[in-house]
Design a protein around this motif. Sequence first.
Motif, PDB file in Angstrom:
ATOM      1  N   ILE A   1      34.096  27.227  30.909  1.00  0.00           N
ATOM      2  CA  ILE A   1      33.279  27.016  29.713  1.00  0.00           C
ATOM      3  C   ILE A   1      34.152  27.341  28.518  1.00  0.00           C
ATOM      4  O   ILE A   1      34.758  28.417  28.445  1.00  0.00           O
ATOM      5  N   ALA A   2      34.257  26.403  27.594  1.00  0.00           N
ATOM      6  CA  ALA A   2      35.097  26.586  26.417  1.00  0.00           C
ATOM      7  C   ALA A   2      34.344  27.345  25.336  1.00  0.00           C
ATOM      8  O   ALA A   2      33.234  26.979  24.960  1.00  0.00           O
ATOM      9  N   CYS A   3      34.954  28.403  24.844  1.00  0.00           N
ATOM     10  CA  CYS A   3      34.402  29.198  23.753  1.00  0.00           C
ATOM     11  C   CYS A   3      35.381  29.116  22.589  1.00  0.00           C
ATOM     12  O   CYS A   3      36.536  29.535  22.721  1.00  0.00           O
ATOM     13  N   SER A   4      34.931  28.560  21.478  1.00  0.00           N
ATOM     14  CA  SER A   4      35.816  28.459  20.317  1.00  0.00           C
ATOM     15  C   SER A   4      35.009  28.421  19.028  1.00  0.00           C
ATOM     16  O   SER A   4      33.872  27.936  19.016  1.00  0.00           O
ATOM     17  N   THR A   5      35.615  28.935  17.982  1.00  0.00           N
ATOM     18  CA  THR A   5      34.977  28.832  16.667  1.00  0.00           C
ATOM     19  C   THR A   5      35.043  27.389  16.189  1.00  0.00           C
ATOM     20  O   THR A   5      34.135  26.928  15.495  1.00  0.00           O
ATOM     21  N   ASP A   6      36.087  26.666  16.571  1.00  0.00           N
ATOM     22  CA  ASP A   6      36.210  25.256  16.182  1.00  0.00           C
ATOM     23  C   ASP A   6      35.024  24.432  16.669  1.00  0.00           C
ATOM     24  O   ASP A   6      34.528  23.566  15.960  1.00  0.00           O
ATOM     25  N   SER A   7      34.558  24.709  17.890  1.00  0.00           N
ATOM     26  CA  SER A   7      33.437  23.919  18.406  1.00  0.00           C
ATOM     27  C   SER A   7      32.164  24.179  17.598  1.00  0.00           C
ATOM     28  O   SER A   7      31.361  23.271  17.394  1.00  0.00           O
ATOM     29  N   VAL A   8      31.992  25.403  17.105  1.00  0.00           N
ATOM     30  CA  VAL A   8      30.836  25.709  16.254  1.00  0.00           C
ATOM     31  C   VAL A   8      30.951  24.933  14.942  1.00  0.00           C
ATOM     32  O   VAL A   8      29.979  24.354  14.457  1.00  0.00           O
TER      33      VAL A   8
ATOM     34  N   GLY B   1      41.400  12.842  11.852  1.00  0.00           N
ATOM     35  CA  GLY B   1      41.210  13.194  10.444  1.00  0.00           C
ATOM     36  C   GLY B   1      41.298  14.694  10.200  1.00  0.00           C
ATOM     37  O   GLY B   1      41.204  15.155   9.070  1.00  0.00           O
ATOM     38  N   LYS B   2      41.491  15.468  11.251  1.00  0.00           N
ATOM     39  CA  LYS B   2      41.597  16.928  11.131  1.00  0.00           C
ATOM     40  C   LYS B   2      43.021  17.281  10.727  1.00  0.00           C
ATOM     41  O   LYS B   2      43.964  16.997  11.456  1.00  0.00           O
ATOM     42  N   SER B   3      43.158  17.871   9.546  1.00  0.00           N
ATOM     43  CA  SER B   3      44.506  18.189   9.070  1.00  0.00           C
ATOM     44  C   SER B   3      44.646  19.672   8.759  1.00  0.00           C
ATOM     45  O   SER B   3      43.689  20.332   8.362  1.00  0.00           O
TER      46      SER B   3
ATOM     47  N   SER C   1      32.957  15.512   7.958  1.00  0.00           N
ATOM     48  CA  SER C   1      34.144  15.723   8.785  1.00  0.00           C
ATOM     49  C   SER C   1      34.337  17.212   9.078  1.00  0.00           C
ATOM     50  O   SER C   1      33.749  18.076   8.413  1.00  0.00           O
ATOM     51  N   TYR C   2      35.182  17.487  10.061  1.00  0.00           N
ATOM     52  CA  TYR C   2      35.523  18.873  10.391  1.00  0.00           C
ATOM     53  C   TYR C   2      36.071  19.582   9.158  1.00  0.00           C
ATOM     54  O   TYR C   2      35.680  20.713   8.857  1.00  0.00           O
ATOM     55  N   THR C   3      37.000  18.932   8.451  1.00  0.00           N
ATOM     56  CA  THR C   3      37.631  19.539   7.276  1.00  0.00           C
ATOM     57  C   THR C   3      36.590  19.863   6.210  1.00  0.00           C
ATOM     58  O   THR C   3      36.622  20.943   5.610  1.00  0.00           O
ATOM     59  N   GLU C   4      35.648  18.950   5.989  1.00  0.00           N
ATOM     60  CA  GLU C   4      34.583  19.205   5.015  1.00  0.00           C
ATOM     61  C   GLU C   4      33.690  20.360   5.463  1.00  0.00           C
ATOM     62  O   GLU C   4      33.292  21.202   4.658  1.00  0.00           O
ATOM     63  N   ALA C   5      33.394  20.421   6.749  1.00  0.00           N
ATOM     64  CA  ALA C   5      32.574  21.517   7.277  1.00  0.00           C
ATOM     65  C   ALA C   5      33.307  22.851   7.142  1.00  0.00           C
ATOM     66  O   ALA C   5      32.714  23.862   6.756  1.00  0.00           O
ATOM     67  N   PHE C   6      34.609  22.848   7.435  1.00  0.00           N
ATOM     68  CA  PHE C   6      35.408  24.068   7.304  1.00  0.00           C
ATOM     69  C   PHE C   6      35.406  24.539   5.854  1.00  0.00           C
ATOM     70  O   PHE C   6      35.218  25.728   5.576  1.00  0.00           O
ATOM     71  N   ASP C   7      35.598  23.599   4.920  1.00  0.00           N
ATOM     72  CA  ASP C   7      35.572  23.942   3.494  1.00  0.00           C
ATOM     73  C   ASP C   7      34.212  24.495   3.085  1.00  0.00           C
ATOM     74  O   ASP C   7      34.124  25.460   2.319  1.00  0.00           O
TER      75      ASP C   7
ATOM     76  N   GLU D   1      32.663  22.129  14.515  1.00  0.00           N
ATOM     77  CA  GLU D   1      32.471  20.710  14.840  1.00  0.00           C
ATOM     78  C   GLU D   1      30.988  20.370  14.984  1.00  0.00           C
ATOM     79  O   GLU D   1      30.543  19.311  14.529  1.00  0.00           O
ATOM     80  N   GLN D   2      30.212  21.260  15.599  1.00  0.00           N
ATOM     81  CA  GLN D   2      28.770  21.040  15.732  1.00  0.00           C
ATOM     82  C   GLN D   2      28.096  20.999  14.357  1.00  0.00           C
ATOM     83  O   GLN D   2      27.233  20.162  14.103  1.00  0.00           O
ATOM     84  N   LEU D   3      28.509  21.908  13.487  1.00  0.00           N
ATOM     85  CA  LEU D   3      27.973  21.931  12.134  1.00  0.00           C
ATOM     86  C   LEU D   3      28.321  20.637  11.398  1.00  0.00           C
ATOM     87  O   LEU D   3      27.471  20.045  10.724  1.00  0.00           O
ATOM     88  N   ALA D   4      29.569  20.180  11.536  1.00  0.00           N
ATOM     89  CA  ALA D   4      30.010  18.941  10.887  1.00  0.00           C
ATOM     90  C   ALA D   4      29.164  17.764  11.357  1.00  0.00           C
ATOM     91  O   ALA D   4      28.704  16.947  10.548  1.00  0.00           O
ATOM     92  N   GLU D   5      28.949  17.692  12.669  1.00  0.00           N
ATOM     93  CA  GLU D   5      28.150  16.594  13.224  1.00  0.00           C
ATOM     94  C   GLU D   5      26.710  16.659  12.711  1.00  0.00           C
ATOM     95  O   GLU D   5      26.141  15.639  12.320  1.00  0.00           O
ATOM     96  N   LEU D   6      26.153  17.855  12.698  1.00  0.00           N
ATOM     97  CA  LEU D   6      24.785  18.050  12.219  1.00  0.00           C
ATOM     98  C   LEU D   6      24.637  17.630  10.748  1.00  0.00           C
ATOM     99  O   LEU D   6      23.638  17.019  10.363  1.00  0.00           O
TER     100      LEU D   6
END
Length: 160
Positions: free
Chosen positions: A20-27, A129-131, A38-44, A29-34
């Motif tokens: 089972i993968a545990c990562s902050t990135d996956s959280v 698109g993830k930079s 994009s991932y970058t926009e969600a991270f920002d 990514e889920q937020l970005a999708e919701l």
Amino acid sequence: MIGVSGSGKTTWVNSHKQYIACSTDSVIEQLAELMGISYTEAFDYIQKKKKFDYITTKFFEKIHDCILNDKDFVIDRTHLKRHIRISLINELRSFAKEHGKNLELVGVSFELPKSTIFERLKKREKHSGKSIPKQVIQEQIDSFDIPTLDEGFDVIERIN
């Protein structure tokens, strides 16, 4: 997982479906999708709204669930600094012991040439698109402490 961004950690995780993968990135990514961004926009967004505590809480909830339910898991984060790894290992072992569980902790360390990392990051950016700025990657490379067994690992697998 231990290694600089772009060194192959997530690719390794994706090819080892038994964990089972545990990562902050996956959280993130889920937020970005919701949110439909994009991932970058969600991270920002997370940085701007100071939501890293929420991300970290969700991350540890998943790890604790795996420990409590005897599920094999992998933590997909950089873990570049020795003291960060030691702290995490101590926390996980303490949580497991408190709940009558035993952990075998295997470190998978990605120790690749800088040129390979930058090449992979360029491909990832084109594909997803993830930079990540080159300066950030260089700082990661410069701060990477090669892991050792005395940090609390039972085994360390090295990928070069």
